[in-house]
Design a protein around this motif. Structure first.
Motif, mmCIF file in Angstrom:
data_model
loop_
_atom_site.group_PDB
_atom_site.id
_atom_site.type_symbol
_atom_site.label_atom_id
_atom_site.label_comp_id
_atom_site.label_asym_id
_atom_site.label_seq_id
_atom_site.Cartn_x
_atom_site.Cartn_y
_atom_site.Cartn_z
ATOM 1 N N UNK A 203 0.804 -1.227 0.000
ATOM 2 C CA UNK A 203 0.000 0.000 0.000
ATOM 3 C C UNK A 203 0.832 1.270 0.000
ATOM 4 N N UNK A 204 2.072 1.192 0.455
ATOM 5 C CA UNK A 204 2.931 2.386 0.486
ATOM 6 C C UNK A 204 3.869 2.419 -0.716
ATOM 7 N N UNK A 205 3.603 1.563 -1.708
ATOM 8 C CA UNK A 205 4.408 1.501 -2.924
ATOM 9 C C UNK A 205 3.469 1.517 -4.137
ATOM 10 N N UNK A 206 4.057 1.395 -5.314
ATOM 11 C CA UNK A 206 3.264 1.254 -6.540
ATOM 12 C C UNK A 206 3.018 -0.213 -6.879
ATOM 13 N N UNK A 207 3.508 -1.115 -6.054
ATOM 14 C CA UNK A 207 3.374 -2.549 -6.272
ATOM 15 C C UNK A 207 1.921 -2.968 -6.059
ATOM 16 N N UNK A 208 1.449 -3.919 -6.872
ATOM 17 C CA UNK A 208 0.057 -4.350 -6.801
ATOM 18 C C UNK A 208 -0.043 -5.853 -6.533
ATOM 19 N N UNK A 209 -1.212 -6.263 -6.082
ATOM 20 C CA UNK A 209 -1.483 -7.655 -5.736
ATOM 21 C C UNK A 209 -2.850 -8.053 -6.265
ATOM 22 N N UNK A 210 -3.026 -9.329 -6.583
ATOM 23 C CA UNK A 210 -4.361 -9.839 -6.869
ATOM 24 C C UNK A 210 -4.465 -11.278 -6.389
ATOM 25 N N UNK A 211 -5.688 -11.711 -6.153
ATOM 26 C CA UNK A 211 -5.934 -13.055 -5.641
ATOM 27 C C UNK A 211 -5.994 -14.052 -6.789
ATOM 28 N N UNK A 212 -5.288 -15.175 -6.606
ATOM 29 C CA UNK A 212 -5.362 -16.306 -7.527
ATOM 30 C C UNK A 212 -5.851 -17.502 -6.725
ATOM 31 N N UNK A 213 -7.134 -17.820 -6.866
ATOM 32 C CA UNK A 213 -7.731 -18.903 -6.084
ATOM 33 C C UNK A 213 -7.207 -20.258 -6.555
ATOM 34 N N UNK A 220 -14.973 -23.737 -2.630
ATOM 35 C CA UNK A 220 -16.363 -23.582 -3.049
ATOM 36 C C UNK A 220 -16.516 -22.275 -3.825
ATOM 37 N N UNK A 221 -16.959 -22.377 -5.062
ATOM 38 C CA UNK A 221 -17.113 -21.198 -5.909
ATOM 39 C C UNK A 221 -18.028 -20.164 -5.260
ATOM 40 N N UNK A 222 -19.074 -20.628 -4.605
ATOM 41 C CA UNK A 222 -20.071 -19.713 -4.030
ATOM 42 C C UNK A 222 -19.544 -18.943 -2.819
ATOM 43 N N UNK A 223 -18.375 -19.309 -2.308
ATOM 44 C CA UNK A 223 -17.805 -18.618 -1.151
ATOM 45 C C UNK A 223 -16.670 -17.662 -1.527
ATOM 46 N N UNK A 224 -16.329 -17.620 -2.800
ATOM 47 C CA UNK A 224 -15.178 -16.826 -3.220
ATOM 48 C C UNK A 224 -15.442 -15.328 -3.160
ATOM 49 N N UNK A 225 -16.640 -14.902 -3.526
ATOM 50 C CA UNK A 225 -16.933 -13.467 -3.610
ATOM 51 C C UNK A 225 -16.784 -12.786 -2.258
ATOM 52 N N UNK A 226 -17.343 -13.402 -1.203
ATOM 53 C CA UNK A 226 -17.270 -12.786 0.125
ATOM 54 C C UNK A 226 -15.841 -12.730 0.635
ATOM 55 N N UNK A 227 -15.022 -13.722 0.262
ATOM 56 C CA UNK A 227 -13.619 -13.702 0.665
ATOM 57 C C UNK A 227 -12.842 -12.629 -0.085
ATOM 58 N N UNK A 228 -13.120 -12.507 -1.367
ATOM 59 C CA UNK A 228 -12.358 -11.586 -2.210
ATOM 60 C C UNK A 228 -12.672 -10.119 -1.928
ATOM 61 N N UNK A 246 -8.679 -11.032 -11.220
ATOM 62 C CA UNK A 246 -8.827 -12.270 -10.455
ATOM 63 C C UNK A 246 -8.352 -13.425 -11.324
ATOM 64 N N UNK A 247 -7.562 -14.315 -10.729
ATOM 65 C CA UNK A 247 -7.091 -15.482 -11.463
ATOM 66 C C UNK A 247 -7.360 -16.732 -10.634
ATOM 67 N N UNK A 248 -6.955 -17.862 -11.179
ATOM 68 C CA UNK A 248 -7.087 -19.135 -10.468
ATOM 69 C C UNK A 248 -5.914 -20.036 -10.825
ATOM 70 N N UNK A 249 -5.766 -21.090 -10.051
ATOM 71 C CA UNK A 249 -5.019 -22.255 -10.488
ATOM 72 C C UNK A 249 -6.046 -23.360 -10.656
ATOM 73 N N UNK A 250 -6.283 -23.798 -11.879
ATOM 74 C CA UNK A 250 -7.315 -24.747 -12.316
ATOM 75 C C UNK A 250 -8.714 -24.171 -12.084
ATOM 76 N N UNK A 251 -9.710 -24.943 -12.394
ATOM 77 C CA UNK A 251 -11.102 -24.510 -12.304
ATOM 78 C C UNK A 251 -11.839 -24.645 -13.610
ATOM 79 N N UNK A 252 -11.158 -25.176 -14.641
ATOM 80 C CA UNK A 252 -11.774 -25.315 -15.951
ATOM 81 C C UNK A 252 -12.712 -26.495 -16.074
ATOM 82 N N UNK A 253 -12.873 -27.274 -15.018
ATOM 83 C CA UNK A 253 -13.863 -28.354 -15.033
ATOM 84 C C UNK A 253 -15.164 -27.909 -14.367
#
Length: 559
Positions: A203-213, A220-228, A246-253
């Protein structure tokens, strides 16, 4: 296909094409896609001398609009024409009127230097579970800042360690971390604490972060929104056009309908957050073919497995065929592609988790492929995954506590790879298309050597899946400011290779790794003076001294 400047000649299914040069002078740059030469220009016919045009990511005439075409090869259009992407054949792209671009088969290219954004519209029919809807969508050219991320395994850590990781990654040229999160339970405070530390540090830099589930853990897909939601509204969260990446590792099934109704819609309706969804769906059957028609919710797609050669029993170079296909699929749909890059994989945890994925010169090979393809985003695998040994940054003891990862990871510092990653990132962002355009940060060469400290003939090697694909070699990558240098390679204090360097990134895998010490590379300048070297700190062994068959790499940067 490779390095396709001749692809621009007369093979477009929409317009014929001719390369042109000015009658007044010869200007280095990309040629014009046009059926009729503009006033003051003449056709080169069916051949053109390309030469140094590969080093000029610009149009020969600055009034033309530069576009990205097939497999990263550029082409130019006159003002008023729209560049469209060809997914096959021998043409990088075509220049058409806006009316022609509105057909369902028109494929838009990404925005190149000096290009103006264009759009095309078409009707699409989307099936979402039991619901079928027909709508008119606008396919826009992908809008990307060519950001480069490092995949980051979230684990136990301190606030000071988070600050250290953020600062080191930012100084290395990364734009942010893709935070691999395999738990979304509030009771896992080690996870939420680590995320808070990382976001506070960024937060004190220009560096950024994002969640990769990490969907391989059965989230559980239905619980991701409240966490994110709490993280996606943070000032340090990475966004594209105001949308939370937002990204993921797998989830294409998992079905499009579940992703849409279980994650996308609740995130938007309940929390007011619009995601920019770029998941790793290479577990989707047939990936990448058809991934965007199967998942119309996607804003882009990210590959994982294409970062290394397919598992096998013989040495093999990494291929970019999956990346190229995914890039084409994405840009055909007006979406983006995030390409993976990694030095190698090695894991030795027992219970069927002992494996190796080729790493002799995998990293510089991927760099060359990325510069040619010019993906919208890049993700380096990984910053800190000591368990799979492909960490290019630091990892912390508490992150591997309770496992035997330390048996093969402790004492193996891989940050020497940053010496080549940092200049590569700069070149990629500047639009470089070849390794010769990668420059050291100053006047001196930078680079690294790496080698395994256990020969492949060790009796324990057969316990490692794909062990037959490895070779006993000293590997190097060196970035030189000019020609005239020599790179000498040693093992057991004996010269095993000598190479005339060229400007840019030089790399090689030199067979002859021998038992003993003295693994080293030296860079000799034109006056025959050794100006930099990298010397291994670990001897090479013929047999493992304990139960761990350690194929981790010793990595040493030039100094």
């Amino acid at each position: 296909m490779h390095s396709g400047y001749l692809w621009l000649l007369g093979l477009s299914p929409i317009y014929g094409s001719a390369a042109v040069i000015s009658q007044r002078s010869i200007t280095q740059g990309w040629s014009l896609q046009s059926i009729v030469c503009p006033s003051g220009y003449k056709s080169c016919g069916d051949s053109i001398c390309v030469g140094a045009v590969e080093g000029a990511p610009k149009c020969a005439d600055s009034s033309w609009s530069l576009r990205q075409g097939l497999q990263g090869n550029d082409f130019c259009c006159q003002d008023g024409l729209v560049g469209v992407y060809e997914s096959s054949g021998t043409t990088a792209g075509s220049c058409v009127t806006s009316g022609q671009a509105d057909t369902a088969t028109a494929r838009l290219v990404s925005v190149g230097p000096g290009a103006m954004a264009t759009t095309a519209t078409k009707a699409t029919t989307t099936t979402l579970g039991p619901r079928t809807t027909t709508s008119t969508t606008t396919a826009t050219q992908p809008n990307s800042s060519k950001a480069v991320f490092a995949h980051y395994m979230v684990g136990s850590m301190t606030a000071d360690e988070a600050v250290s990781d953020v600062n080191l990654a930012m100084s290395a040229g990364f734009d942010g971390f893709a935070l691999n999160t395999h738990t979304i339970s509030s009771s896992d405070t080690w996870n939420t604490n680590a995320l808070d530390y990382l976001f506070d540090a960024a937060s004190v830099t220009s560096f950024k972060l994002f969640i990769s589930f990490d969907m391989s853990w059965g989230l559980e897909v239905t619980q991701l929104a409240s966490f994110l939601a709490p993280y996606a509204t943070h000032s340090a969260y990475y966004k594209v056009d105001g949308k939370a990446f937002v990204s993921t590792y797998t989830g294409g099934t998992i079905s499009n309908d579940l992703w849409d109704t279980g994650f996308i819609q609740p995130l938007t309706s309940t929390y007011g957050i619009t995601p920019y969804f770029v998941p790793n769906f290479d577990d989707f059957s047939g990936y990448p073919n058809g991934v965007f028609s199967a998942y119309p919710i996607l804003d882009g797609v990210y590959s994982w497995e294409s970062a290394w050669p397919s598992p096998g029993n013989t040495p093999a170079n990494v291929s970019d065929s999956v990346d190229s296909a995914a890039f084409q699929e994405a840009h055909s749909a007006g979406k983006t592609y995030m390409m993976p890059m990694s030095p190698y994989q090695f894991k030795y945890m027992g219970n069927g988790q002992n494996w190796y994925r080729v790493g002799e010169v995998n990293l510089p090979q991927r760099m060359a492929q990325a510069l040619q393809l010019q993906p919208d985003f890049l993700e380096v695998i990984t910053w800190n995954d000591a368990g799979e040994s492909h960490n290019v940054g630091t990892f912390w003891e508490e992150q591997i506590a309770g496992s035997n990862i330390g048996d093969y990871a402790n004492g193996f510092d891989h940050t020497g790879w940053l010496q080549i990653i940092t200049p590569f990132i700069k070149a990629y962002k500047a639009g470089a298309t070849s390794l010769s355009q990668i420059e050291p940060p100053g006047t001196k060469p930078v680079g690294a050597l790496w080698y395994r400290t256990l020969l492949t003939s060790a009796s324990c090697s057969s316990s490692i899946a794909n062990y037959q694909s490895a070779q006993d070699a000293v590997n190097f990558a060196v970035i030189l400011p000019s020609t005239g240098y020599t790179i000498n390679v040693y093992s057991n204090r004996k010269l095993i290779g000598s190479f005339a360097g060229v400007k840019g990134l030089n790399y090689n895998s030199v067979l002859g790794l021998a038992v003993g010490g003295g693994q080293m590379i030296q860079v000799v300048d034109p006056s025959d003076e050794v100006i930099s070297s990298a010397i291994g700190t670990k001897d090479v062994l013929a047999q493992s001294p304990n139960y761990t068959c350690n194929w981790n790499y010793e990595v040493v940067g030039l100094s």
